[in-house]
Design a protein around this motif. Structure first.
Motif, PDB file in Angstrom:
ATOM      1  N   SER A 169      -1.457  -3.142  10.745  1.00  0.00           N
ATOM      2  CA  SER A 169      -0.951  -4.683  10.467  1.00  0.00           C
ATOM      3  C   SER A 169      -1.266  -4.720   8.725  1.00  0.00           C
ATOM      4  O   SER A 169      -1.071  -5.857   8.486  1.00  0.00           O
ATOM      5  N   THR A 170      -1.539  -3.767   8.097  1.00  0.00           N
ATOM      6  CA  THR A 170      -1.707  -3.791   6.480  1.00  0.00           C
ATOM      7  C   THR A 170      -0.511  -4.485   5.880  1.00  0.00           C
ATOM      8  O   THR A 170      -0.799  -5.490   5.289  1.00  0.00           O
TER       9      THR A 170
ATOM     10  N   ALA B   2       1.219   6.075   3.337  1.00  0.00           N
ATOM     11  CA  ALA B   2       0.230   6.125   4.521  1.00  0.00           C
ATOM     12  C   ALA B   2       0.968   5.653   5.805  1.00  0.00           C
ATOM     13  O   ALA B   2       0.638   6.116   6.786  1.00  0.00           O
ATOM     14  N   PHE B   3       1.982   4.889   5.669  1.00  0.00           N
ATOM     15  CA  PHE B   3       2.763   4.457   7.044  1.00  0.00           C
ATOM     16  C   PHE B   3       4.015   5.135   7.197  1.00  0.00           C
ATOM     17  O   PHE B   3       4.768   4.949   8.019  1.00  0.00           O
TER      18      PHE B   3
ATOM     19  N   ILE C 272     -10.460 -16.105 -13.840  1.00  0.00           N
ATOM     20  CA  ILE C 272     -10.815 -14.812 -13.345  1.00  0.00           C
ATOM     21  C   ILE C 272     -10.513 -14.664 -12.072  1.00  0.00           C
ATOM     22  O   ILE C 272     -10.139 -13.602 -11.453  1.00  0.00           O
ATOM     23  N   HIS C 273     -10.377 -15.896 -11.118  1.00  0.00           N
ATOM     24  CA  HIS C 273     -10.006 -15.533  -9.768  1.00  0.00           C
ATOM     25  C   HIS C 273      -8.465 -15.068  -9.480  1.00  0.00           C
ATOM     26  O   HIS C 273      -8.321 -14.379  -8.484  1.00  0.00           O
ATOM     27  N   VAL C 274      -7.674 -14.989 -10.454  1.00  0.00           N
ATOM     28  CA  VAL C 274      -6.243 -14.756 -10.262  1.00  0.00           C
ATOM     29  C   VAL C 274      -6.432 -12.810 -10.451  1.00  0.00           C
ATOM     30  O   VAL C 274      -5.979 -12.495  -9.788  1.00  0.00           O
ATOM     31  N   TRP C 275      -7.233 -12.516 -11.313  1.00  0.00           N
ATOM     32  CA  TRP C 275      -7.629 -11.114 -11.690  1.00  0.00           C
ATOM     33  C   TRP C 275      -8.196 -10.765 -10.315  1.00  0.00           C
ATOM     34  O   TRP C 275      -7.848  -9.396 -10.060  1.00  0.00           O
ATOM     35  N   ILE C 276      -9.231 -11.166  -9.904  1.00  0.00           N
ATOM     36  CA  ILE C 276     -10.039 -10.667  -8.659  1.00  0.00           C
ATOM     37  C   ILE C 276      -9.057 -10.781  -7.441  1.00  0.00           C
ATOM     38  O   ILE C 276      -8.996  -9.557  -6.592  1.00  0.00           O
ATOM     39  N   PHE C 277      -8.271 -11.734  -7.163  1.00  0.00           N
ATOM     40  CA  PHE C 277      -7.385 -11.661  -6.207  1.00  0.00           C
ATOM     41  C   PHE C 277      -6.477 -10.517  -6.249  1.00  0.00           C
ATOM     42  O   PHE C 277      -6.154  -9.820  -5.205  1.00  0.00           O
ATOM     43  N   ALA C 278      -5.835 -10.204  -7.310  1.00  0.00           N
ATOM     44  CA  ALA C 278      -5.013  -9.148  -7.768  1.00  0.00           C
ATOM     45  C   ALA C 278      -5.673  -7.778  -7.160  1.00  0.00           C
ATOM     46  O   ALA C 278      -5.132  -6.843  -6.531  1.00  0.00           O
ATOM     47  N   VAL C 279      -6.864  -7.778  -7.741  1.00  0.00           N
ATOM     48  CA  VAL C 279      -7.565  -6.360  -7.480  1.00  0.00           C
ATOM     49  C   VAL C 279      -8.029  -6.422  -6.102  1.00  0.00           C
ATOM     50  O   VAL C 279      -7.734  -5.284  -5.260  1.00  0.00           O
ATOM     51  N   MET C 280      -8.351  -7.448  -5.335  1.00  0.00           N
ATOM     52  CA  MET C 280      -8.448  -7.358  -3.874  1.00  0.00           C
ATOM     53  C   MET C 280      -7.239  -6.876  -3.008  1.00  0.00           C
ATOM     54  O   MET C 280      -7.520  -6.324  -1.939  1.00  0.00           O
ATOM     55  N   ILE C 281      -6.223  -7.530  -3.391  1.00  0.00           N
ATOM     56  CA  ILE C 281      -4.886  -7.125  -2.746  1.00  0.00           C
ATOM     57  C   ILE C 281      -4.797  -5.587  -2.835  1.00  0.00           C
ATOM     58  O   ILE C 281      -4.503  -4.770  -1.976  1.00  0.00           O
ATOM     59  N   ILE C 282      -5.063  -5.058  -3.914  1.00  0.00           N
ATOM     60  CA  ILE C 282      -4.943  -3.500  -4.269  1.00  0.00           C
ATOM     61  C   ILE C 282      -5.980  -3.007  -3.330  1.00  0.00           C
ATOM     62  O   ILE C 282      -5.607  -1.711  -2.658  1.00  0.00           O
ATOM     63  N   ALA C 283      -7.044  -3.389  -3.483  1.00  0.00           N
ATOM     64  CA  ALA C 283      -8.089  -2.744  -2.686  1.00  0.00           C
ATOM     65  C   ALA C 283      -7.871  -2.792  -1.146  1.00  0.00           C
ATOM     66  O   ALA C 283      -8.201  -1.650  -0.309  1.00  0.00           O
ATOM     67  N   PHE C 284      -7.383  -3.855  -0.657  1.00  0.00           N
ATOM     68  CA  PHE C 284      -7.024  -3.908   0.792  1.00  0.00           C
ATOM     69  C   PHE C 284      -6.094  -3.094   0.936  1.00  0.00           C
ATOM     70  O   PHE C 284      -6.244  -2.328   2.348  1.00  0.00           O
ATOM     71  N   ALA C 285      -5.002  -3.006   0.318  1.00  0.00           N
ATOM     72  CA  ALA C 285      -4.013  -2.072   0.551  1.00  0.00           C
ATOM     73  C   ALA C 285      -4.502  -0.575   0.526  1.00  0.00           C
ATOM     74  O   ALA C 285      -4.186   0.280   1.408  1.00  0.00           O
ATOM     75  N   VAL C 286      -5.389  -0.222  -0.378  1.00  0.00           N
ATOM     76  CA  VAL C 286      -6.004   1.269  -0.252  1.00  0.00           C
ATOM     77  C   VAL C 286      -6.803   1.095   0.871  1.00  0.00           C
ATOM     78  O   VAL C 286      -6.611   2.437   1.647  1.00  0.00           O
ATOM     79  N   PHE C 287      -7.601   0.112   1.291  1.00  0.00           N
ATOM     80  CA  PHE C 287      -8.521   0.385   2.442  1.00  0.00           C
ATOM     81  C   PHE C 287      -7.499   0.705   3.660  1.00  0.00           C
ATOM     82  O   PHE C 287      -7.848   1.383   4.491  1.00  0.00           O
TER      83      PHE C 287
ATOM     84  N   ALA D 141      -4.392   1.462   4.160  1.00  0.00           N
ATOM     85  CA  ALA D 141      -3.912   2.923   4.173  1.00  0.00           C
ATOM     86  C   ALA D 141      -4.728   3.929   4.369  1.00  0.00           C
ATOM     87  O   ALA D 141      -4.321   4.908   5.128  1.00  0.00           O
ATOM     88  N   ALA D 142      -6.135   3.863   4.054  1.00  0.00           N
ATOM     89  CA  ALA D 142      -7.129   4.756   4.209  1.00  0.00           C
ATOM     90  C   ALA D 142      -7.792   4.938   5.690  1.00  0.00           C
ATOM     91  O   ALA D 142      -7.889   5.958   6.229  1.00  0.00           O
TER      92      ALA D 142
END
Lengths: 237, 151
Positions: free
Chosen positions: A71-72, A139-140, A48-63, A65-66
């Motif tokens: 330094s994103t 975003a950038f 599960i941590h692999v999927w969570i890690f992938a989702v976290m990267i996407i969430a961080f990129a969106v955060f 960008a928003a």
């Protein structure tokens, strides 16, 4: 033809019960699973941590960008090597869990299992890249391809070195060798972005001119390394 | 179509032609293995293709030289004196038809195959099938009436 005649014909064309039918059908049904079904089945075994890690990267990129966090892109480039190391560790998990002999004796060969897992993890990374690159580039105000290349190169470098290391003597003895490689690549990016601005600018210049070619070259090397790993996975088990 | 249903149909067809359980099972299994070998998977059962393979394998089996004159269970399947009279009459009436007519009745009315599948399996046109099916049904009906009257 009347129904009762059909019944009589059914009876007249009687065939004795096939004694080997069940056994044969069972053996045939085992072959029924398609490659897609096999990959789908293997996806369930990815931790599960692999999927969570992938989702976290996407969430961080969106955060990033928003909120306009400058330094994103560097942070994501620093995180991506860990995605590569997780992919390598996850694909080789049966080795660390001592399950290789068992998997070699099952209906799917160990090679096909590793190939399926690598395909899934590669697809996950591809999806992450496809989502975060446009988000960051919009975003950038950067080119989407250049953004993708900047994120992809640390991932591919880590993947190539990790796969090579996995097949070496040290890699076979050290379970989490890919994590150490990922840490080194990540620290290098941090050092370049934080302390060696000239080197970073030169690196970005090179990427702008040759980025796609470099990425394609690294991608070819990654495939070659994966091919070697898959071919040798049963020999090293 | 279910794999088991396809197996039963092919097995019945092969048994009708070979009249031997062991050979019929072997040919049925060989039919499916050849089908999988050619198509790569068994997700889609092309009955026309399966019948053609089974038919060719039966022909190969006929051509193979054999020591025994009659297959082992020939008598038990066709000469069933302990059956009720009505059933015996049907079997006797059926035995009077030509093997081609029997094959058509089996495929169309027992295995319930569509016209297209039967045509492809037998290598005949739809019109020819219609004509031969009608003729087979008429022959069967008249033979059955004769058999019933005799009994």
């Amino acid at each position: 033809m009347k129904n009762e005649w059909k019944d009589m014909l059914n009876d007249a064309f009687y065939a004795p019960e096939a004694v080997k039918k069940k056994e044969f059908l069972r053996s045939i049904r085992q072959r029924e699973m398609s490659s897609f079904e096999m990959i789908w089945q293997q996806a369930a075994y990815i931790r599960i941590h692999v999927w969570i890690f992938a989702v976290m990267i996407i969430a961080f990129a969106v955060f990033g960008a928003a909120t306009g966090l400058g330094s994103t892109q560097h942070i994501i480039a620093m995180i991506m090597p860990f995605t590569a190391s997780f992919s390598v560790i996850e694909a080789q998990r049966s080795k660390w869990c001592g399950m290789t002999e068992l998997e070699m004796a099952t209906r799917f060969s160990l090679r096909s299992v590793v190939l399926a897992r690598m395909t899934i993890l590669g697809a996950v990374t591809f999806v992450v890249l496809c989502v975060i690159s446009p988000v960051i580039s919009v975003a950038f105000d950067q080119g989407a391809v250049l953004t993708a290349v900047r994120i992809l190169i640390p991932y591919l470098v880590t993947m190539i070195i990790s796969l090579e290391a996995e097949r070496s003597v040290i890699g076979r003895k050290t379970g989490y060798c890919p994590l150490m490689i990922a840490a080194v690549v990540s620290v290098f990016i941090y050092w370049m972005a934080g302390f060696e601005t000239r080197m970073l600018l030169r690196y970005l210049d090179i990427l702008e001119s040759w980025g796609i070619l470099i990425a394609l070259g690294l991608l070819a090397l990654t495939f070659a390394e994966q091919w070697k790993t898959i071919n040798n996975v049963e020999a090293f088990a | 179509m279910d794999l088991e249903e396809a197996y039963d149909k092919i097995y019945r067809y092969v048994y009708f032609r070979m009249k031997n359980q062991a050979i019929a099972e072997d040919i049925t299994q060989e039919t499916f293995l050849r089908f999988i070998g050619k198509k790569g998977n068994i997700h889609v059962y092309d009955m026309r293709y399966l019948y053609t393979i089974a038919r060719n394998l039966c022909i190969d089996e006929y051509r193979r030289p054999k020591a025994e004159a009659l297959p082992e269970d020939y008598d038990s399947s066709m000469q069933t004196s302990d059956l009720p009279e009505e059933r015996m009459a049907v079997r006797d009436a059926l035995a009077k038809l030509s093997p081609e007519d029997q094959e058509i009745l089996l495929l169309r009315h027992v295995n319930n195959e569509p016209v297209g599948t039967v045509c492809k399996a037998l290598g005949i046109s739809r019109f020819a099938l219609y004509r031969r099916l009608k003729s087979a049904e008429d022959s069967f009906r008249s033979s059955l009436e004769v058999e019933t009257d005799e009994k």
